[in-house]
Motif scaffolding. Sequence first.
Motif, PDB file in Angstrom:
ATOM      1  N   ARG A  74       0.827  -1.220   0.000  1.00 41.87           N
ATOM      2  CA  ARG A  74       0.000   0.000   0.000  1.00 41.87           C
ATOM      3  C   ARG A  74       0.854   1.260   0.000  1.00 41.87           C
ATOM      4  O   ARG A  74       0.415   2.332   0.413  1.00 41.87           O
ATOM      5  N   GLN A 384      -1.754  -8.179  -4.953  1.00 40.69           N
ATOM      6  CA  GLN A 384      -2.496  -7.057  -5.516  1.00 40.69           C
ATOM      7  C   GLN A 384      -3.615  -7.429  -6.484  1.00 40.69           C
ATOM      8  O   GLN A 384      -3.726  -6.831  -7.550  1.00 40.69           O
ATOM      9  N   ASP A 408      -2.366  -7.781  -0.066  1.00 44.64           N
ATOM     10  CA  ASP A 408      -2.854  -6.528  -0.640  1.00 44.64           C
ATOM     11  C   ASP A 408      -4.049  -6.695  -1.563  1.00 44.64           C
ATOM     12  O   ASP A 408      -4.038  -6.306  -2.727  1.00 44.64           O
ATOM     13  N   ARG A 443      -2.102  -7.896   4.827  1.00 46.76           N
ATOM     14  CA  ARG A 443      -2.873  -6.716   4.394  1.00 46.76           C
ATOM     15  C   ARG A 443      -4.037  -7.133   3.497  1.00 46.76           C
ATOM     16  O   ARG A 443      -4.320  -6.497   2.476  1.00 46.76           O
TER      17      ARG A 443
END
Length: 724
Positions: A74, A384, A408, A443
């Motif tokens: 992030r 991601q 993420d 995360r």
Amino acid sequence: MHSNSLRSVRSMPAIGAAVALAAGLLVTLAPAAHAAAGADLPFTSVEAESATTTGTKIGPDHTQGTIASEASGRQAVRLGAGQRVEFTVPRAANAVNVSYNVPDGQSGSLNVYVNGTKLAKTLAVTSKYSYVDTSWIAGAKTHHFFDNARLLLGQNVQPGDKIAVEAVSTQVTVDVADFEQVAAAATKPAGAVSVTDKGADPSGQGDSTQAFRSAIAAAQGGVVWIPPGDYRLTSSLSGVQNVTLQGAGSWHSVVHTSRFIDQSSSSGGVHLKDFAVIGEVTERVDSNPDNFVNGSLGPGSSVSGMWLQHLKVGLWLTGNNDNLVVENNRVLDTTADGLNLNGNARGVRVRNNFLRNNGDDALAMWSLYSPDTNSSFENNTISQPNLANGIAIYGGTDLAVKNNLISDTNALGSGIAISNQKFLDPFSPLAGTITVSGNTLVRAGAMNPNWQHPMGALRVDSYDSAIEANVSITGTTITDSPYSAFEFVSGGGHGYATKNITVDGATVRNTGTVVVQAESQGAAKFSNVQATGVGAAGVYNCPYPAGSGTFTLTDGGGNAGWSSTWGDCSTWPQPGQGNPDPDPTRNLAKGRPATATGSQDVYTPGKAVDGDASTYWESTNNAFPQAWTVDLGSSQAVRRLVLKLPPATAWQARTQTLSVQGSTDGSAYSTVLASQGYRFDPATGNTATVTLPSGTNLRYLKLNVTANTGWPAAQFSEVEAYLN
């Protein structure tokens, strides 16, 4: 896959792998007795924000639609013209891949320096494959901000050397750099049929489609060789079976096409290995087969050593793919899924792959038309996914998710989702045993813009039907989730049960809100779950819709660090806010799970805690005694009850005879107040106040009703509980 539903806000020691971020390198540490989470990768990644820079660091940020929210960690580094970020090389390498962003509509380049010396080569950067819009997906915003660009350095570098990238004229945001020692190009296997012998153009200028088809036809039972070079295909291949397509390595043999294989069936024996397929997909069009593989490779096939980039989906697999093995691949920058087993997958193994910047679920099993069975996602590294989950299991039988490293997630996704969301029919819900073991989530979890509440790092979702499978979650590590660690929800808003769940052996560190976010009826047993740095409270236990049932957490022992319960189901805990002191003026029963020994018609138990005095619970008629129970979520020092009936004057005055009982565990009850009559009169608001003795402490409040002078049933429109 993605969620389209809208939902309103309701007024032991670690067994898995640990994760450390040291000097900007994401590494996994595992006890010797357990496999490390994630893939065994040929490269080492270094975060730009941990490097030396003359640019500006951005983030951390978890807000949907921002550049930093989609970055690894992030965070990233924004470079203006002439600014640079300099990485310390972590390993012997001769190649680098850079994840970057440039503003929409712009292109440019990055100069590359090795130990201060500028290379003649540059890295081209472009927004062409970024800024994807999917307006038909509820909750989606412009996303898919990053792209990847790779470069062979033409020299070897050693650990401690310096490699810098410098923005030339266009603003470039650098996220992460991957350093790799790329092996020399492999040589042609004996007896292989080369595509160049059939007329393929390795310069990429000519159309090599027919040459590939001719080589495949000539090499049945053997190998099609793709020599080093760039090859352009203008249409997809079909009828591929009983053949190996092999390149000299994914950095050396590159096929440029957005549709490589498109076929509904194959007799199998297809092996795709050691080359790259790089497409030109710039938007997501779900009706287009813009995939590396679309359909079936047939039984006994494999995909390995591939570099797949700029496609809609890496592999969208339907039909017979029995015992397919997908391993040691990289799937980057897809506008939708990385891989989707779209029903009928049997014995498929997807392992040791790296996926980054996928526009939907990175890895998914979706049991449409027929169930995926006995298949697994194992030891994959996923980073991601920017519109859905890292890994999603939508239905299927006897499936496994093991030893994956996922980080993420963004917007509409969790790290791992185990779900009965069907999207289309016919759908095969979860069945048998679903094994979720040894995974590490970093995360992971996000704010769902449709639900307006957070999604946990690991989610079990009875979206379209109850969870009937046995879901076994073991050896999990969850680090830095922005919201909750484990979520149990019925995402379609129907209140189906999430049940038959065991969670054993988990380490939860620095979760933003709660360890357990229970929003559906159901049950789970937790054992050996250790939590530190919990942001708000241990448990949020507020099943939806109100009155749909209770969620029972069974303590199997060995749990620590998350015993508290969020006390207010009308609000969502916010990251890091802590569990506020209880408000003595707040109705503790409002919106809480309620049950009863019986109900008449539509007058269900939840009507007595819905905050609306005009709706009411009515027990089975002519069947006293009757009991109504509410779960307050945690033990509370309740001192006052307010019992209500609808205030309309059509209701005649009446007396209900009842006793009050309490319990801290939902099984052993004691009498708080002995049975007595309480008068309800519309002339005075149709309410009765019950004062409880000092020292009363209960989680489960039960009202036992034995008589009602106005109707042969127990009746309450609201049961309110207060601390004063």
